[in-house]
Design a protein around this motif. Sequence first.
Motif, PDB file in Angstrom:
ATOM      1  N   UNK A  98       8.370  -0.856  -8.959  1.00 29.37           N
ATOM      2  CA  UNK A  98       8.415   0.377  -8.497  1.00 29.37           C
ATOM      3  C   UNK A  98       9.362   1.334  -9.617  1.00 29.37           C
ATOM      4  N   UNK A  99      10.499   0.603  -9.682  1.00 25.65           N
ATOM      5  CA  UNK A  99      11.492   1.329 -10.745  1.00 25.65           C
ATOM      6  C   UNK A  99      10.826   1.503 -12.192  1.00 25.65           C
ATOM      7  N   UNK A 100       9.960   0.664 -12.742  1.00 27.20           N
ATOM      8  CA  UNK A 100       9.124   0.857 -13.874  1.00 27.20           C
ATOM      9  C   UNK A 100       8.150   1.923 -13.954  1.00 27.20           C
ATOM     10  N   UNK A 101       7.615   1.885 -12.601  1.00 22.63           N
ATOM     11  CA  UNK A 101       6.354   3.024 -12.638  1.00 22.63           C
ATOM     12  C   UNK A 101       7.284   4.441 -12.212  1.00 22.63           C
ATOM     13  N   UNK A 102       8.441   4.270 -11.596  1.00 30.43           N
ATOM     14  CA  UNK A 102       8.957   5.594 -11.689  1.00 30.43           C
ATOM     15  C   UNK A 102       9.588   6.156 -12.901  1.00 30.43           C
ATOM     16  N   UNK A 144       0.710  -1.336   0.168  1.00 31.19           N
ATOM     17  CA  UNK A 144       0.061   0.220  -0.197  1.00 31.19           C
ATOM     18  C   UNK A 144       0.889   1.109  -0.068  1.00 31.19           C
ATOM     19  N   UNK A 145       1.731   1.320   0.948  1.00 27.33           N
ATOM     20  CA  UNK A 145       2.583   2.555   0.963  1.00 27.33           C
ATOM     21  C   UNK A 145       3.586   2.880  -0.161  1.00 27.33           C
ATOM     22  N   UNK A 146       4.246   1.747  -0.639  1.00 26.97           N
ATOM     23  CA  UNK A 146       5.219   2.141  -1.739  1.00 26.97           C
ATOM     24  C   UNK A 146       4.125   2.531  -3.083  1.00 26.97           C
ATOM     25  N   UNK A 147       3.253   2.043  -3.296  1.00 31.19           N
ATOM     26  CA  UNK A 147       2.269   2.324  -4.618  1.00 31.19           C
ATOM     27  C   UNK A 147       1.713   3.415  -4.513  1.00 31.19           C
ATOM     28  N   UNK A 148       1.168   3.912  -3.151  1.00 25.45           N
ATOM     29  CA  UNK A 148       0.552   5.186  -3.109  1.00 25.45           C
ATOM     30  C   UNK A 148       1.264   6.436  -3.652  1.00 25.45           C
ATOM     31  N   UNK A 149       2.538   6.174  -3.739  1.00 27.80           N
ATOM     32  CA  UNK A 149       3.437   7.378  -4.218  1.00 27.80           C
ATOM     33  C   UNK A 149       3.216   7.518  -5.616  1.00 27.80           C
ATOM     34  N   UNK A 150       2.501   6.705  -6.308  1.00 27.18           N
ATOM     35  CA  UNK A 150       2.256   6.645  -7.729  1.00 27.18           C
ATOM     36  C   UNK A 150       0.645   6.844  -7.909  1.00 27.18           C
ATOM     37  N   UNK A 151       0.054   7.317  -6.860  1.00 19.73           N
ATOM     38  CA  UNK A 151      -1.455   7.717  -6.901  1.00 19.73           C
ATOM     39  C   UNK A 151      -2.327   6.517  -7.033  1.00 19.73           C
ATOM     40  N   UNK A 152      -1.928   5.507  -6.295  1.00 17.85           N
ATOM     41  CA  UNK A 152      -2.762   4.374  -6.243  1.00 17.85           C
ATOM     42  C   UNK A 152      -3.210   4.169  -4.970  1.00 17.85           C
ATOM     43  N   UNK A 153      -4.608   3.695  -4.571  1.00 18.46           N
ATOM     44  CA  UNK A 153      -5.246   3.303  -3.292  1.00 18.46           C
ATOM     45  C   UNK A 153      -5.311   1.794  -3.546  1.00 18.46           C
TER      46      UNK A 153
END
Length: 210
Positions: A202-206, A21-30
């Motif tokens: 997370x690297x791909x999303x970044x 939850x916390x790592x993906x929240x940085x990319x606008x995901x709930x």
Amino acid sequence: MTRPQTLILATRNQGKVKELRAPLARFGFDVQSLPDDFPEVAETGSTFEENALIKAHAVADALLVPAVADDSGIEVDALGGAPGVYSARYSLDWPEVEGESTDERNNRKLLAALEGVSAEKRTARFRCCMALVYPSSWENRPEDVVVSGSWEGSIVEKPSGSNGFGYDPLFLDPASGRTGAELSREEKMARSHRGKALERLLEVLTSRIA
């Protein structure tokens, strides 16, 4: 303020949801878990990647939101890479023992299969494939993201540790000299196949928002 985009994690394991939850929240995901009434998705693929994609697409297309799914298992060299994609259902053909969990039965079968195999030949690895997909009906949908991670180690002769799940009590992490079930959640995520796959996701999303 923009409302976060719902993302379904194709699991009901709240521990996994909490970790992501916390790592993906940085990319606008709930990040939310799979609804209780969602039907079981048949894992008919012959590889971890195929199964992760099957599950992620099934969830995304049914609920019309992005979905992340992972498929993982253990590969034992002395057994030709088995149980592999069948790790979770490895002992379905074994008789049940009263009070024994599926994880315990899987571990019992694995130890029996390795009986007499020397320590140096008990090498193994956990593998995880993680897929992020978007509903097929979306216009201009982003491409699927498929990443993987592995964790090299070996199989001990008897279970040890009470943390983790699955084959963790049998899997020796060479860096720490402890089994996966003797590591804390934080230690395991820093070393594990799933932790490495998440790091790559997370690297791909970044890179997509750079």
